[in-house]
Design a protein around this motif. Structure first.
Motif, PDB file in Angstrom:
ATOM      1  N   TRP A   1       0.841  -1.187   0.000  1.00 58.71           N
ATOM      2  CA  TRP A   1       0.000   0.000   0.000  1.00 58.71           C
ATOM      3  C   TRP A   1       0.886   1.250   0.000  1.00 58.71           C
ATOM      4  O   TRP A   1       0.923   1.991  -0.980  1.00 58.71           O
ATOM      5  N   ILE A   2       1.605   1.481   1.099  1.00 61.12           N
ATOM      6  CA  ILE A   2       2.510   2.637   1.141  1.00 61.12           C
ATOM      7  C   ILE A   2       3.905   2.080   1.377  1.00 61.12           C
ATOM      8  O   ILE A   2       4.332   1.923   2.521  1.00 61.12           O
ATOM      9  N   PRO A   3       4.615   1.749   0.296  1.00 54.18           N
ATOM     10  CA  PRO A   3       5.902   1.068   0.483  1.00 54.18           C
ATOM     11  C   PRO A   3       6.888   1.885   1.303  1.00 54.18           C
ATOM     12  O   PRO A   3       7.706   1.314   2.022  1.00 54.18           O
ATOM     13  N   ASN A   4       6.783   3.233   1.248  1.00 52.79           N
ATOM     14  CA  ASN A   4       7.733   4.070   1.984  1.00 52.79           C
ATOM     15  C   ASN A   4       7.713   3.768   3.477  1.00 52.79           C
ATOM     16  O   ASN A   4       8.705   3.929   4.158  1.00 52.79           O
ATOM     17  N   TRP A   5       6.571   3.380   3.989  1.00 49.46           N
ATOM     18  CA  TRP A   5       6.464   3.116   5.421  1.00 49.46           C
ATOM     19  C   TRP A   5       6.293   1.624   5.713  1.00 49.46           C
ATOM     20  O   TRP A   5       6.040   1.245   6.848  1.00 49.46           O
TER      21      TRP A   5
ATOM     22  N   VAL B   1     -11.645   4.683  11.342  1.00 53.88           N
ATOM     23  CA  VAL B   1     -12.686   5.015  10.369  1.00 53.88           C
ATOM     24  C   VAL B   1     -14.037   4.487  10.835  1.00 53.88           C
ATOM     25  O   VAL B   1     -15.082   5.076  10.554  1.00 53.88           O
TER      26      VAL B   1
ATOM     27  N   ILE C   1       3.070   4.271  16.187  1.00 51.54           N
ATOM     28  CA  ILE C   1       4.296   4.861  15.629  1.00 51.54           C
ATOM     29  C   ILE C   1       5.511   4.350  16.395  1.00 51.54           C
ATOM     30  O   ILE C   1       6.537   3.997  15.806  1.00 51.54           O
TER      31      ILE C   1
ATOM     32  N   ASP D   1      13.939  11.211   6.424  1.00 53.22           N
ATOM     33  CA  ASP D   1      12.497  10.942   6.583  1.00 53.22           C
ATOM     34  C   ASP D   1      11.770  12.143   7.171  1.00 53.22           C
ATOM     35  O   ASP D   1      10.660  12.472   6.770  1.00 53.22           O
TER      36      ASP D   1
ATOM     37  N   LEU E   1      -7.454   7.614   6.169  1.00 51.03           N
ATOM     38  CA  LEU E   1      -7.969   7.704   4.808  1.00 51.03           C
ATOM     39  C   LEU E   1      -8.135   9.152   4.369  1.00 51.03           C
ATOM     40  O   LEU E   1      -8.757   9.436   3.354  1.00 51.03           O
TER      41      LEU E   1
ATOM     42  N   PHE F   1      -4.258  12.365   8.237  1.00 48.76           N
ATOM     43  CA  PHE F   1      -3.678  11.254   8.976  1.00 48.76           C
ATOM     44  C   PHE F   1      -2.297  10.893   8.439  1.00 48.76           C
ATOM     45  O   PHE F   1      -1.329  10.789   9.191  1.00 48.76           O
ATOM     46  N   THR F   2      -2.196  10.721   7.119  1.00 45.51           N
ATOM     47  CA  THR F   2      -0.900  10.313   6.576  1.00 45.51           C
ATOM     48  C   THR F   2       0.157  11.369   6.868  1.00 45.51           C
ATOM     49  O   THR F   2       1.299  11.040   7.172  1.00 45.51           O
TER      50      THR F   2
ATOM     51  N   PHE G   1       1.313  11.147  10.388  1.00 44.14           N
ATOM     52  CA  PHE G   1       2.205   9.995  10.520  1.00 44.14           C
ATOM     53  C   PHE G   1       3.575  10.312   9.944  1.00 44.14           C
ATOM     54  O   PHE G   1       4.607   9.962  10.513  1.00 44.14           O
ATOM     55  N   ALA G   2       3.576  10.995   8.788  1.00 47.21           N
ATOM     56  CA  ALA G   2       4.837  11.307   8.118  1.00 47.21           C
ATOM     57  C   ALA G   2       5.730  12.170   8.993  1.00 47.21           C
ATOM     58  O   ALA G   2       6.946  12.151   8.854  1.00 47.21           O
TER      59      ALA G   2
ATOM     60  N   VAL H   1      -5.321   8.139   0.860  1.00 48.09           N
ATOM     61  CA  VAL H   1      -5.494   6.733   0.490  1.00 48.09           C
ATOM     62  C   VAL H   1      -4.234   6.198  -0.185  1.00 48.09           C
ATOM     63  O   VAL H   1      -3.814   5.080   0.076  1.00 48.09           O
TER      64      VAL H   1
ATOM     65  N   PRO I   1      -0.760   7.767  -0.571  1.00 48.35           N
ATOM     66  CA  PRO I   1       0.241   8.836  -0.465  1.00 48.35           C
ATOM     67  C   PRO I   1       1.585   8.465  -1.073  1.00 48.35           C
ATOM     68  O   PRO I   1       2.464   9.319  -1.161  1.00 48.35           O
ATOM     69  N   ALA I   2       1.727   7.214  -1.509  1.00 46.04           N
ATOM     70  CA  ALA I   2       3.056   6.742  -1.883  1.00 46.04           C
ATOM     71  C   ALA I   2       3.725   7.600  -2.966  1.00 46.04           C
ATOM     72  O   ALA I   2       4.894   7.954  -2.822  1.00 46.04           O
TER      73      ALA I   2
ATOM     74  N   LEU J   1       4.979  10.814  -1.507  1.00 52.64           N
ATOM     75  CA  LEU J   1       6.022  10.503  -0.529  1.00 52.64           C
ATOM     76  C   LEU J   1       7.324  10.143  -1.229  1.00 52.64           C
ATOM     77  O   LEU J   1       8.409  10.560  -0.811  1.00 52.64           O
ATOM     78  N   ASP J   2       7.196   9.362  -2.318  1.00 55.39           N
ATOM     79  CA  ASP J   2       8.388   9.018  -3.093  1.00 55.39           C
ATOM     80  C   ASP J   2       9.082  10.267  -3.584  1.00 55.39           C
ATOM     81  O   ASP J   2      10.295  10.423  -3.490  1.00 55.39           O
TER      82      ASP J   2
ATOM     83  N   THR K   1      10.684  12.030  -0.720  1.00 52.90           N
ATOM     84  CA  THR K   1      11.880  11.338  -0.261  1.00 52.90           C
ATOM     85  C   THR K   1      13.030  11.556  -1.234  1.00 52.90           C
ATOM     86  O   THR K   1      14.174  11.778  -0.841  1.00 52.90           O
TER      87      THR K   1
END
Lengths: 511, 517
Positions: free
Chosen positions: A69-73, A146, A186, B356, B421, B425-426, B429-430, B500, B502-503, B506-507, B510
């Motif tokens: 899903w989110i490979p970065n994390w 959710v 986290i 990061d 979602l 949120f993302t 977290f980031a 939903v 973010p990759a 984020l890539d 990064t």
């Protein structure tokens, strides 16, 4: 068949259904209800197929699927179910169609969109299935949070008296718990080497101090969700204000996420911290049993009363979990299922009574059994199931919890047993004041009170009664599924049972 | 005195900046030579085209990692990423600024300096066309922000600060309704902004003094020199600390961090809403871009000295933003306090000096910009006879009147509250993930605790919209013109997509998360 991606399909299917229902025209509420009901039946059929495909003596986790899903994390859509998750998924699949059927006319009284109500129920089903099926901590957290949104709108938009207050309280309590968990998630991610995979994380060694903090983060979230004393005050408000169907799901399934989370995340991921905190958790559970039961005795509002009984029951589940024996653990999981059935039934029946009377106050009833004998009988049965009468399913689980904890911690088991007496008090007194005794003359003035159960309501109630009775006499199919998973969980925290093998006890209890 | 040498200038790398400044100058000429009734269209197209052209250049330059124009400008990953972010958000803001369907003549008046509430002022507020000078002003501001995030020495940074601040002061005074509030906002922002600039400049002077006397290097305010000075300057550390503090005050003022946040609610409330959105999104990106560069490049070696102080500022900012948001009754002020709290979260990211952490902070900036612009876009639409109805009590029952816009706003509020979602949120977290990995657990805990507090005001708005009955005074939601609708849709879709999936962004972040030094 076991290669079929059951879990992801089960998660997505209700969401698709919700979209379909939401897009139906507002002027055709009946169509929306039928589609929603049909859709939930479809999910039920799929769940039954999954149950059949589940190999009881196979791997601990089955139906595993994983997509990036989110490979970065290192986040994946990972689904997997062990026996505990499987029975909970089954419970959801059974309850949702019944709740939809039971809420057939609930939304109409609120002036708000009927299709939206049923769409929200399906969205809720999607998130509930997701939270039990997730095997990625991040994914679990996403569903965990959710899940609040559809429930918030179900309570806030379609609830009864004080719905705004109850909805906001529910949301804020859960969100606060969720944010504690976020910090812990986290933290777990950082100490676990930036992965969210449950299986990888369960292998990680964490220093004692960190482990305790992380355990607390998760535990607070789950204790609020479950809810355990002293985090319980939102439940009577939410349960009292929610429409009966939503309340049945709230107490029957949503709250189990808390106890499920403790079993799936707190114990295996932080075994040492779990052992360290166990006395405190047991104390909270015991206080919950007694305190909530006492409050339940004093309630004059039917739905609030049922909510308080649930808090007491969650105390039993807590005792079962933190006794750290396979018997007690199996009992706790079985309790989760049985409580979902019994309390779900109780909520639905109470909802039917309230819908007829137009009031949820016990003092507004009295002698209702003379007007609606069948409904009163069902209420009596649901009450008996809720107080764990032998022959009903909750008895088996309560017995297992008490036996399992007695072998390792006698005082706890003895104090918990007091809860049974109080349970008899609150249930019987509630039944007496509502349906027995002299007929309240005001009741005869109300048209609704002259109609006993109609066909739709009988269809709602019959499967639940059947399940409660059958599982009361023959719980083996369910315990067989639960037992290996609980055994594995106990292995994770390195506890072995002092008592003889558990299966015999289960059967004895069953007979 | 040695011979002056002209620095080599890489024009291609500077192209985005040059395009924006050039377009701004062209806009001034348009103001002089194009007939009045065509100016709006010409100016809007010019500004949007310039933004698009600059964005194209940023994309074409995306592999550049260089320092040019002497050592004044660094075109590196963070600079390009943030420039791209500013340009995309600025394009959205321009769409809002250009809207003239919702209100006749647009959200601006023609003359800012007319005495408020005078007959003349009332006349211009009635429906005369607004000033088209706003477009060159905004374009100048964008140009300044592009320099600000790429500035590689403190003087360039100061000039960029002024280039983007001065137009903003003026823009704040141009609101069509509630003129007095608007003028007050502009004056307040100008006065405090001027103080902050003075602090910044004084800080530059002290730092310059601090850098003198290093063997083999002449004194200077470029970041490489400062970095060297932090490690080996013979000068008193007091100069360094005082200079750092003064610089930080100047930057934190723009970033709206406590205790330098006092202007924010008043200015956000008084400024025309599209400008508020522009400030909340783009100014935030620019200010934090500069903060990141100053503290992670120039003063990186002094992190033991500034981190505790900046950490306290971060916690204070979160607390002030969250707690005061609870008491607000005006939606624009509520969003202002929410923006202050978000500045606190972003400071947590500034204090996580890893790859990061940097990429997380940049992701947060862009994601937050989309959401906040969408939020202000909705605010421009909820109106009654007196313009925007910003008092919260007026929003009661909006969900019944216009379920679509109420749903959209609910979604944005859930994003602000950090529900999964959504991008809220993302992005949290980031930022919190790397901060925890850097051992800043106390900042993360403060962030989580204030998020809980902050959820309450958001939820209150949701309750207002959905669970309250519509009253007599519930305003209607205006049908948005195409421009606002486009901006709103971009913001909402971005909020959803970044939550939903973010990759990709984020890539990108990064890949860009390394300063050239």
């Amino acid at each position: 068949m076991s290669n079929f991606p059951f879990l992801s399909v089960l998660t997505v299917a209700p969401l698709v259904g919700a979209l379909v229902v939401a897009l139906l025209p507002r002027r055709r509420p009946d169509l929306a209800k039928q589609v929603a009901f049909g859709w939930s039946l479809l999910v039920l059929v799929l769940s039954v197929l999954m149950w059949i495909a589940f190999q009881v003596d196979g791997d601990r986790f089955q139906f595993r699927e994983s997509y990036p899903w989110i490979p970065n994390w290192g986040v994946h859509f990972t689904f997997a179910a062990d026996g505990i998750a499987l029975v909970m998924l089954m419970l959801i699949a059974v309850l949702v169609p019944l709740v939809i059927l039971a809420s057939w006319h609930d939304a109409e009284s609120s002036k708000r969109s009927v299709p939206t109500y049923f769409a929200l129920l399906l969205v809720l089903e999607c998130t509930m299935i997701g939270v039990f099926a997730a095997a990625d901590v991040f994914l679990f957290y996403v569903f965990f949070e959710v899940m609040l949104v559809p429930m918030y709108f179900l309570i806030g938009s379609y609830g009864g008296h004080q719905r705004q207050y109850a909805a906001v309280k529910f949301f804020l309590y859960s969100l606060v718990g969720g944010l504690f968990m976020l910090a812990a998630v986290i933290g777990l991610w950082v100490v676990g080497g930036k992965t969210f995979d449950w299986q990888a994380l369960s292998q990680v060694d964490i220093s004692t101090g960190t482990e305790r903090w992380l355990f607390l983060g998760f535990f607070v979230a789950f204790a609020i969700k479950a809810p355990f004393f002293p985090f319980h005050t939102w439940l009577p408000d939410a349960g009292g204000a929610a429409p009966a169907g939503a309340a049945a799901l709230l107490v029957g399934v949503l709250d189990k996420v808390g106890t499920f989370g403790i079993l799936r995340y707190c114990l295996p991921l932080f075994p040492d911290a779990a052992k360290w905190f166990a006395p405190w958790a047991l104390a909270l559970a015991l206080i919950g049993i007694i305190y909530a039961a006492l409050l339940a005795v004093g309630q004059n509002d039917l739905k609030r009363l049922v909510s308080y009984t649930s808090i007491a029951h969650f105390g039993f589940i807590g005792v079962g979990i933190f006794a750290f024996t396979t018997q007690a653990g199996t009992g706790a999981v079985l309790y989760m299922v049985n409580h979902g059935l019994a309390t779900g039934l109780l909520f639905l029946v109470v909802g039917m009574l309230i819908a007829r009377r137009g009031s949820s106050l016990i003092s507004d009833f009295g002698g209702a059994g003379k007007l609606v004998p069948v409904l009163a009988g069902v209420l009596f049965f649901a009450g008996l199931a809720s107080l764990a009468l032998p022959g009903t399913a909750p008895f088996v689980s309560e017995f297992l919890v008490l036996v399992g904890s007695f072998t390792v911690n006698k005082p706890v088991a003895v104090i918990a047993t007091l809860g049974i007496i109080l349970a008899a008090a609150y249930v019987l007194w509630m039944v007496q004041r509502t349906t027995q005794g002299t007929l309240n003359p005001a009741l005869t003035q109300i048209d609704g009170m002259r109609r006993d159960l109609n066909l739709r309501e009988k269809v709602v109630i019959a499967p639940l009664i059947a399940l409660i009775v059958v599982l009361g006499f023959y719980p083996k199919p369910v315990t067989d599924v639960i037992n290996p998973a609980v055994q594995a969980t106990m292995d994770d925290i390195g506890k072995t049972d002092p008592a003889p093998s558990v299966v015999t006890t289960v059967q004895e209890a069953g007979r | 005195m040695s011979e002056l040498k002209l620095p080599s200038i890489d024009y291609a790398a500077l192209a985005p900046i040059l395009i924006m400044l050039g377009a701004a100058l062209l806009g001034v000429l348009v103001e002089a030579f194009v007939p009045r009734h065509r100016r709006h269209l010409v100016q809007l197209s010019l500004a949007l085209l310039a933004v698009l052209a600059a964005l194209t250049m940023v994309v074409l330059n995306s592999d550049d990692r260089l320092i040019t124009a002497g050592s004044a400008i660094a075109v590196d990953g963070p600079a390009l990423f943030l420039q791209g972010g500013i340009l995309v958000l600025a394009a959205m803001a321009l769409l809002l600024i250009g809207e003239r369907v919702v209100e006749r003549g647009g959200a601006f008046v023609a003359h800012a300096a007319v005495t408020a509430e005078s007959p003349e002022d009332r006349r211009q507020a009635e429906g005369a066309d607004g000033a088209t000078e706003v477009y060159p002003l905004v374009t100048f501001a964008i140009g300044g922000m592009l320099i600000f995030v790429a500035a590689n020495d403190l003087l360039t940074m100061f000039i960029a600060l002024e280039v983007f601040s001065l137009p903003l002061y003026l823009l704040c005074a141009l609101a069509r309704r509630r003129r007095l509030l608007s003028q007050e906002a502009a004056l307040k922002y100008f006065m405090l902004g001027a103080y902050a600039s003075a602090f910044f400049l004084f800080g530059v002077a002290l730092i310059y003094g601090f850098t003198s006397g290093i063997p083999g290097r002449s004194a200077g305010v470029d970041f490489a020199t400062i970095n060297a000075a932090v490690n080996e300057s013979p000068a008193s550390r007091v100069l360094l600390f005082a200079g750092m503090a003064l610089l930080a005050i100047g930057l934190l003022f723009k970033a709206a961090a406590a205790p330098f946040h006092v202007w924010t609610p008043d200015v956000y409330q008084g400024a025309p809403t599209p400008v508020t959105g522009f400030m909340a999104a783009c100014t935030k990106v620019a200010a934090f871009g500069a903060l990141l560069r100053v503290f992670q490049v120039a003063f990186a070696s002094a992190s033991w000295d500034f981190a505790p102080v900046l950490g306290v500022v971060a916690v204070l900012t979160m607390l002030v933003g969250a707690v005061l948001a609870v008491t607000q009754t005006d939606i624009k002020r509520l969003l202002a306090y929410s923006s202050i709290a978000n500045a606190g979260y972003l400071l947590v990211g500034v204090l996580a000096p890893s790859k990061d952490g940097l990429s997380g902070t940049m992701f947060y900036l862009v994601a937050y910009g989309f959401s906040v612009l969408a939020a202000f876009a909705v605010v421009t639409l909820v109106r009654d006879g007196d313009g925007e109805a910003t008092h919260l009590s007026r929003w009661a029952g909006l969900g019944r009147r216009s379920p679509f816009f109420a749903s959209v706003f609910t979604f944005i509020l859930l994003a602000f509250a950090g529900i999964p979602l959504t991008s809220g949120f993302t992005s949290k977290f980031a930022i919190f993930g790397p901060a925890l990995a850097e051992g800043r657990a106390w900042l993360v805990i403060a962030g989580v605790l204030t998020s809980m507090v902050l959820a309450f005001p958001y939820l209150r708005v949701v309750v207002m919209m959905w669970l309250s009955e519509p009253g007599e005074s519930t305003p209607t939601v205006a049908v948005p013109g195409g421009l606002t609708a486009a901006a709103l849709m971009i913001g909402v879709v971005a909020t959803l997509v970044l939550g939903v999936a973010p990759a990709p962004l984020l890539d990108l972040a990064t890949g860009a998360a390394e300063f050239v030094r």
